[in-house]
Write a protein that holds these residues in place. Structure first.
Motif, PDB file in Angstrom:
ATOM      1  N   ILE A  73       0.855  -1.180   0.000  1.00 27.67           N
ATOM      2  CA  ILE A  73       0.000   0.000   0.000  1.00 27.67           C
ATOM      3  C   ILE A  73       0.896   1.236   0.000  1.00 27.67           C
ATOM      4  O   ILE A  73       1.770   1.370   0.854  1.00 27.67           O
ATOM      5  CB  ILE A  73      -0.902   0.032   1.256  1.00 27.67           C
ATOM      6  N   TYR A  74       0.683   2.113  -0.982  1.00 28.04           N
ATOM      7  CA  TYR A  74       1.421   3.374  -1.048  1.00 28.04           C
ATOM      8  C   TYR A  74       0.510   4.492  -0.557  1.00 28.04           C
ATOM      9  O   TYR A  74      -0.617   4.630  -1.036  1.00 28.04           O
ATOM     10  CB  TYR A  74       1.858   3.681  -2.484  1.00 28.04           C
ATOM     11  N   ILE A  75       1.010   5.267   0.409  1.00 31.13           N
ATOM     12  CA  ILE A  75       0.235   6.376   0.956  1.00 31.13           C
ATOM     13  C   ILE A  75       1.012   7.672   0.783  1.00 31.13           C
ATOM     14  O   ILE A  75       2.242   7.657   0.688  1.00 31.13           O
ATOM     15  CB  ILE A  75      -0.129   6.150   2.441  1.00 31.13           C
ATOM     16  N   ASP A  76       0.286   8.790   0.731  1.00 31.32           N
ATOM     17  CA  ASP A  76       0.947  10.077   0.570  1.00 31.32           C
ATOM     18  C   ASP A  76       0.120  11.150   1.256  1.00 31.32           C
ATOM     19  O   ASP A  76      -1.058  10.940   1.562  1.00 31.32           O
ATOM     20  CB  ASP A  76       1.087  10.409  -0.924  1.00 31.32           C
ATOM     21  N   LYS A  77       0.744  12.273   1.519  1.00 32.81           N
ATOM     22  CA  LYS A  77       0.054  13.476   1.975  1.00 32.81           C
ATOM     23  C   LYS A  77       0.971  14.652   1.684  1.00 32.81           C
ATOM     24  O   LYS A  77       2.187  14.461   1.534  1.00 32.81           O
ATOM     25  CB  LYS A  77      -0.379  13.385   3.441  1.00 32.81           C
ATOM     26  N   PRO A  78       0.413  15.859   1.563  1.00 34.45           N
ATOM     27  CA  PRO A  78       1.209  17.009   1.125  1.00 34.45           C
ATOM     28  C   PRO A  78       2.494  17.237   1.918  1.00 34.45           C
ATOM     29  O   PRO A  78       3.528  17.564   1.343  1.00 34.45           O
ATOM     30  CB  PRO A  78       0.253  18.191   1.285  1.00 34.45           C
ATOM     31  N   GLU A  79       2.440  17.059   3.226  1.00 38.57           N
ATOM     32  CA  GLU A  79       3.633  17.322   4.039  1.00 38.57           C
ATOM     33  C   GLU A  79       4.583  16.127   4.111  1.00 38.57           C
ATOM     34  O   GLU A  79       5.597  16.175   4.798  1.00 38.57           O
ATOM     35  CB  GLU A  79       3.241  17.794   5.444  1.00 38.57           C
ATOM     36  N   GLY A  80       4.262  15.049   3.417  1.00 36.93           N
ATOM     37  CA  GLY A  80       5.123  13.868   3.402  1.00 36.93           C
ATOM     38  C   GLY A  80       4.673  12.818   4.405  1.00 36.93           C
ATOM     39  O   GLY A  80       3.879  13.087   5.299  1.00 36.93           O
TER      40      GLY A  80
ATOM     41  N   GLU B 162       2.831   3.075  10.157  1.00 36.91           N
ATOM     42  CA  GLU B 162       2.407   2.180  11.244  1.00 36.91           C
ATOM     43  C   GLU B 162       0.898   2.236  11.445  1.00 36.91           C
ATOM     44  O   GLU B 162       0.246   1.194  11.570  1.00 36.91           O
ATOM     45  CB  GLU B 162       3.103   2.566  12.549  1.00 36.91           C
ATOM     46  N   ASN B 163       0.331   3.461  11.474  1.00 37.84           N
ATOM     47  CA  ASN B 163      -1.107   3.610  11.682  1.00 37.84           C
ATOM     48  C   ASN B 163      -1.918   2.982  10.553  1.00 37.84           C
ATOM     49  O   ASN B 163      -2.891   2.269  10.794  1.00 37.84           O
ATOM     50  CB  ASN B 163      -1.482   5.093  11.831  1.00 37.84           C
ATOM     51  N   VAL B 164      -1.500   3.252   9.310  1.00 34.77           N
ATOM     52  CA  VAL B 164      -2.214   2.685   8.162  1.00 34.77           C
ATOM     53  C   VAL B 164      -2.077   1.163   8.159  1.00 34.77           C
ATOM     54  O   VAL B 164      -3.042   0.448   7.890  1.00 34.77           O
ATOM     55  CB  VAL B 164      -1.724   3.310   6.838  1.00 34.77           C
TER      56      VAL B 164
ATOM     57  N   GLN C 247      -4.441  -0.262  11.022  1.00 34.31           N
ATOM     58  CA  GLN C 247      -5.866  -0.154  10.685  1.00 34.31           C
ATOM     59  C   GLN C 247      -6.232  -1.020   9.476  1.00 34.31           C
ATOM     60  O   GLN C 247      -7.286  -1.668   9.470  1.00 34.31           O
ATOM     61  CB  GLN C 247      -6.241   1.311  10.402  1.00 34.31           C
ATOM     62  N   SER C 248      -5.371  -1.022   8.458  1.00 38.35           N
ATOM     63  CA  SER C 248      -5.632  -1.833   7.263  1.00 38.35           C
ATOM     64  C   SER C 248      -5.650  -3.309   7.609  1.00 38.35           C
ATOM     65  O   SER C 248      -6.499  -4.060   7.126  1.00 38.35           O
ATOM     66  CB  SER C 248      -4.572  -1.567   6.187  1.00 38.35           C
ATOM     67  N   SER C 249      -4.726  -3.715   8.457  1.00 39.94           N
ATOM     68  CA  SER C 249      -4.648  -5.107   8.877  1.00 39.94           C
ATOM     69  C   SER C 249      -5.937  -5.538   9.574  1.00 39.94           C
ATOM     70  O   SER C 249      -6.469  -6.623   9.305  1.00 39.94           O
ATOM     71  CB  SER C 249      -3.441  -5.293   9.796  1.00 39.94           C
ATOM     72  N   SER C 250      -6.460  -4.672  10.426  1.00 36.28           N
ATOM     73  CA  SER C 250      -7.716  -4.983  11.132  1.00 36.28           C
ATOM     74  C   SER C 250      -8.868  -5.142  10.149  1.00 36.28           C
ATOM     75  O   SER C 250      -9.651  -6.097  10.244  1.00 36.28           O
ATOM     76  CB  SER C 250      -8.061  -3.880  12.133  1.00 36.28           C
ATOM     77  N   VAL C 251      -8.975  -4.217   9.198  1.00 38.00           N
ATOM     78  CA  VAL C 251     -10.054  -4.284   8.200  1.00 38.00           C
ATOM     79  C   VAL C 251      -9.903  -5.533   7.330  1.00 38.00           C
ATOM     80  O   VAL C 251     -10.878  -6.230   7.053  1.00 38.00           O
ATOM     81  CB  VAL C 251     -10.080  -3.006   7.329  1.00 38.00           C
ATOM     82  N   LEU C 252      -8.674  -5.826   6.933  1.00 38.34           N
ATOM     83  CA  LEU C 252      -8.432  -7.010   6.097  1.00 38.34           C
ATOM     84  C   LEU C 252      -8.745  -8.298   6.850  1.00 38.34           C
ATOM     85  O   LEU C 252      -9.247  -9.261   6.258  1.00 38.34           O
ATOM     86  CB  LEU C 252      -6.990  -7.018   5.597  1.00 38.34           C
ATOM     87  N   ASP C 253      -8.477  -8.312   8.158  1.00 39.09           N
ATOM     88  CA  ASP C 253      -8.808  -9.499   8.965  1.00 39.09           C
ATOM     89  C   ASP C 253     -10.312  -9.721   9.014  1.00 39.09           C
ATOM     90  O   ASP C 253     -10.781 -10.854   8.922  1.00 39.09           O
ATOM     91  CB  ASP C 253      -8.265  -9.354  10.395  1.00 39.09           C
TER      92      ASP C 253
ATOM     93  N   SER D 198       4.075   2.007   2.582  1.00 35.08           N
ATOM     94  CA  SER D 198       5.176   2.953   2.416  1.00 35.08           C
ATOM     95  C   SER D 198       4.717   4.182   1.644  1.00 35.08           C
ATOM     96  O   SER D 198       3.620   4.218   1.098  1.00 35.08           O
ATOM     97  CB  SER D 198       6.355   2.293   1.692  1.00 35.08           C
ATOM     98  N   SER D 199       5.606   5.176   1.603  1.00 34.94           N
ATOM     99  CA  SER D 199       5.360   6.345   0.767  1.00 34.94           C
ATOM    100  C   SER D 199       5.713   5.953  -0.670  1.00 34.94           C
ATOM    101  O   SER D 199       6.424   4.967  -0.879  1.00 34.94           O
ATOM    102  CB  SER D 199       6.226   7.516   1.221  1.00 34.94           C
ATOM    103  N   PRO D 200       5.245   6.721  -1.654  1.00 32.30           N
ATOM    104  CA  PRO D 200       5.610   6.399  -3.034  1.00 32.30           C
ATOM    105  C   PRO D 200       7.101   6.583  -3.311  1.00 32.30           C
ATOM    106  O   PRO D 200       7.632   5.996  -4.241  1.00 32.30           O
ATOM    107  CB  PRO D 200       4.784   7.385  -3.873  1.00 32.30           C
TER     108      PRO D 200
END
Length: 152
Positions: free
Chosen positions: A40-47, A54-56, A59-65, A79-81
């Motif tokens: 999973i690649y995540i991004d946001k303006p400030e980096g 860790e947070n993503v 949370q993603s792991s919980s939803v996938l479970d 990770s970031s792109p």
């Protein structure tokens, strides 16, 4: 029926957004009969920082479970792109005009599958790439993998 890729994007997009990040894209790569890698690649303006990943991941792991869209074992990576950011959507190609990119196609186009050149724009559903002194209109649906070539 939606592809596993689309199902994962639909499932994880809201999770990532709820944590203040953008789902830049994801790669689902089956490796053998009962194993896979979900990146999973995540991004946001400030980096992106380690805490964001860790947070993503948590949370993603919980939803996938709970939703269980992937049969068998898988490794989850967040990770970031990065500097050689992969491009997943036409909008991302449009945002990257002026950058150099490496593009691999699923099938040959104009006798070749691999292109490196300058992103010139997006026209309808085609990516405009200047490579080797020629301008190519590459159909988006034929693109297997695309990355920005970092400048140093």
């Amino acid at each position: 029926m939606a592809s596993i890729q689309q199902r994962l994007e639909d499932l994880l997009g809201p999770v990532v957004a709820s944590l203040g990040c953008e789902l830049w894209g994801l790669e689902y790569m089956p490796q053998g009969k009962h194993r896979a890698v979900l990146r999973i690649y995540i991004d946001k303006p400030e980096g992106i920082g380690v805490e964001d990943c860790e947070n993503v991941s948590r949370q993603s792991s919980s939803v996938l479970d709970v939703e269980d869209p992937i049969s068998g074992e898988y490794v989850l990576e967040v990770s970031s792109p990065g500097m050689d950011r992969p491009l997943f959507k036409l909008e991302q190609f449009a945002l990257s005009v002026g950058e150099k990119a490496s593009i691999r196609l699923r099938i040959a186009f104009d006798g070749r599958r691999n292109f490196k050149g300058l992103l010139k724009g997006v026209e309808n559903d085609e990516v405009v790439l200047e490579a080797d002194g020629e301008e190519y209109l590459l159909p988006f649906e034929l693109i297997d993998k695309a990355n920005i070539i970092p400048r140093f």
